[in-house]
Write an enzyme that holds these catalytic residues in place. Structure first.
Site, PDB file in Angstrom:
ATOM      1  CB  CYS A 140       8.770  15.957  23.503  1.00 13.05           C
ATOM      2  SG  CYS A 140       7.073  15.633  24.231  1.00 13.05           S
ATOM      3  CG  HIS A 186      10.799  12.050  26.032  1.00 10.84           C
ATOM      4  ND1 HIS A 186      11.291  13.172  26.234  1.00 10.84           N
ATOM      5  CD2 HIS A 186       9.339  12.144  26.387  1.00 10.84           C
ATOM      6  CE1 HIS A 186      10.596  14.314  26.199  1.00 10.84           C
ATOM      7  NE2 HIS A 186       9.307  13.901  26.273  1.00 10.84           N
TER       8      HIS A 186
END
Length: 519
Positions: free
Chosen positions: A334, A450
């Site tokens: 991310c 994630h």
């Protein structure tokens, strides 16, 4: 509202409210009760994306799992994600609402309270029992007129209260008695039990302490919960620092270093890796600790540009250069993925504005955007990452659009969840929809997903690739499947531990129910 309610409040932050709430939820679910969790306002950088594409606190997702139901934005209608000491992104019912400092945020209380009431009312119509988690201390005297999460919710739900104290941090008598003394008489009347949490040693040695708390507070102690070693459940914000201190890199294992960024988010991405028997995973706070790492991971960040500057200021960039040049692996998740690129532009002043040079390991460029991407995804890794045909399941939470020119993608998305308000909960993606980027040699890569390491087949294929570089034989996928099975059993292990420690019959008596339970 029809549901009965039980509130789990604490004598302070990080006393174990989230896990005690999860354990009680699981216990009630086992009795056959239709139960749901609720936390009106959560402050956490550890978030989760619900099936409909809303962002909530990770703790409420765990608690929903404990209840045997899917997580929903009504379980955590307000999520505060700190960006600095005095400013937070405000997520309301799963979507970004604004960015506020403390003073302007409290001015919004009437509007936010109406949202909280609506969310609770919907849950209370669907479930028999709501287990409410409080925040911070049950006696936050300076916030009484602005509180959204403790006593206003208790009164709204007409809930009984369990007070949780942490004996491990010391001063448990002052914690409990001081908190009870500061409560208003009607609040004190709602407290039906006290839980002494995180006890080290034989709980029988605290029998005199239990008697003292009972007599001085006038509230029964439901039990003393021993500290449970190596519990791998998703925590809210605190890393398992004790376990981390005991982790040592060695030549016989795969050494994985996760850089502990000041604004690190979603550190639970690495719980599965941490549990693998051939992995030593360590959160590092100084660059020198990267020297022995086979793999370095730059994790997610709520404040990417500030954390990128931190890497340079602390000397990480120089050590990372040596790490990559020596043929070792570098991964970004991310915000960490964004940092590995050439540039990060912030023309909309999502963070601090301007254009910043990235670390330059991937030929990608990122533009921070005001719209947040929140969706669950399924994807297949490309053969540059792993040759095995595996699948990855996870979720994306990011404010940025990344484009790449020369690099190959890491993953090809197979499906994802539509944003909140979409007509269908699951939507197929375009065939050419990709995620992440990977260098041609496969040693530097990043992704927005994630939970990328949670699926055992992909995790083991990726670890075996690293083992081969170190001259190790591959490990069978059954090892990683056993790890995943163990992690999925941690919630029940914790619940069993909690129910052995507490007087559950007395806890049930706190609920004004009409059902007959069999313990």
């Amino acid at each position: 509202m029809t549901a009965q309610a039980l509130a789990v409040l604490g004598t302070g932050s990080d006393v174990g409210k989230s896990l005690v709430t999860a354990g009680i939820c699981r216990f009630l679910h086992r009795t056959g009760m239709r139960v749901a969790p609720f936390k009106a306002q959560n402050m956490s950088l550890n978030s989760f994306v619900t099936p409909e594409g809303g962002e909530i606190g990770r703790a409420q997702a765990l608690q929903a799992e404990a209840c045997g139901i899917l997580p929903h934005v009504d379980m955590n209608p307000i999520l505060l994600k700190p960006e600095s000491d005095n400013r937070s992104q405000v997520v309301v019912r799963g979507s970004v609402w604004s960015t506020e400092n403390a003073s302007t945020y409290f001015e919004q209380r009437p509007h936010l309270w109406a949202i909280v009431q609506d969310s609770y009312a919907r849950l209370a119509q669907q479930y028999e029992t709501i287990v409410i988690e409080g925040a911070g201390s049950a006696a936050e005297m300076n916030l009484r007129d602005r509180d959204l999460v403790n006593w206003p919710i208790v009164e709204l739900a007409d809930a009984r209260v369990i007070l949780v104290a942490d004996i491990d941090r010391g001063g448990v008598f002052a914690q409990v008695l001081g908190t009870v003394d500061l409560l208003e008489p009607d609040e004190r009347d709602r407290v039906c039990g006290i839980v002494i949490n995180k006890f080290r040693g034989d709980p029988k040695l605290f029998a005199d302490g239990v008697s003292f708390v009972d007599s001085r507070s006038g509230i029964p102690v439901l039990g003393v919960v021993p500290f449970l070693q190596d519990l791998l459940l998703d925590q809210e914000d605190s890393l398992n620092q004790e376990r981390d201190r005991r982790v040592a890199f060695s030549t016989e294992q795969l050494n994985i270093a996760v850089i502990s960024l000041p604004h690190m988010s979603n550190f639970t991405d690495f719980n599965s890796l941490m549990a693998e028997p051939d992995v030593a995973l360590k959160y590092v706070t100084t660059p020198s600790l990267l020297a022995q790492a086979d793999i370095v991971i730059v994790p997610g960040s709520k404040n990417t540009l500030t954390d990128l500057s931190y890497l340079r200021e602390q000397g990480y960039s120089r050590i990372l250069e040596h790490h990559v040049r020596s043929g070792r692996e570098l991964v970004g998740i991310c915000g960490g993925y964004q940092m590995l690129g050439r540039t990060i532009s912030d023309s909309h002043h999502v963070e601090q504005g301007g254009i910043s040079s990235g670390l330059g390991y991937l030929s990608i460029e990122t533009e921070l955007s005001q719209k947040k991407c929140t969706e669950q995804v399924e994807a297949n890794p490309t053969d540059t990452l792993v040759v095995d045909q595996t699948i990855v399941r996870g979720y994306q939470v990011h404010m940025g659009v990344t484009v790449y020119q020369n690099e190959r993608p890491c993953f090809r998305l197979q499906r994802r969840v539509s944003p909140i308000g979409g007509a269908h909960p699951l939507a197929a993606v375009q065939e050419d929809s990709c995620d992440g980027a990977i260098r041609e040699d496969g040693l530097v890569w990043g992704t927005y997903i994630h939970g990328v390491f949670d699926e055992p087949s992909f995790r083991r294929a990726w670890l075996n690739r690293a083992r081969a570089r170190k001259g190790f034989l591959p490990v069978g996928v059954h090892t990683s499947r056993s790890v995943t099975a163990r992690l999925r059993g941690e919630l029940d292990r914790w619940t069993d531990h909690l129910t052995r420690s507490l007087d559950m019959a007395r806890l049930l008596s706190c609920l004004s129910h009409r059902r007959i339970f069999s313990l």
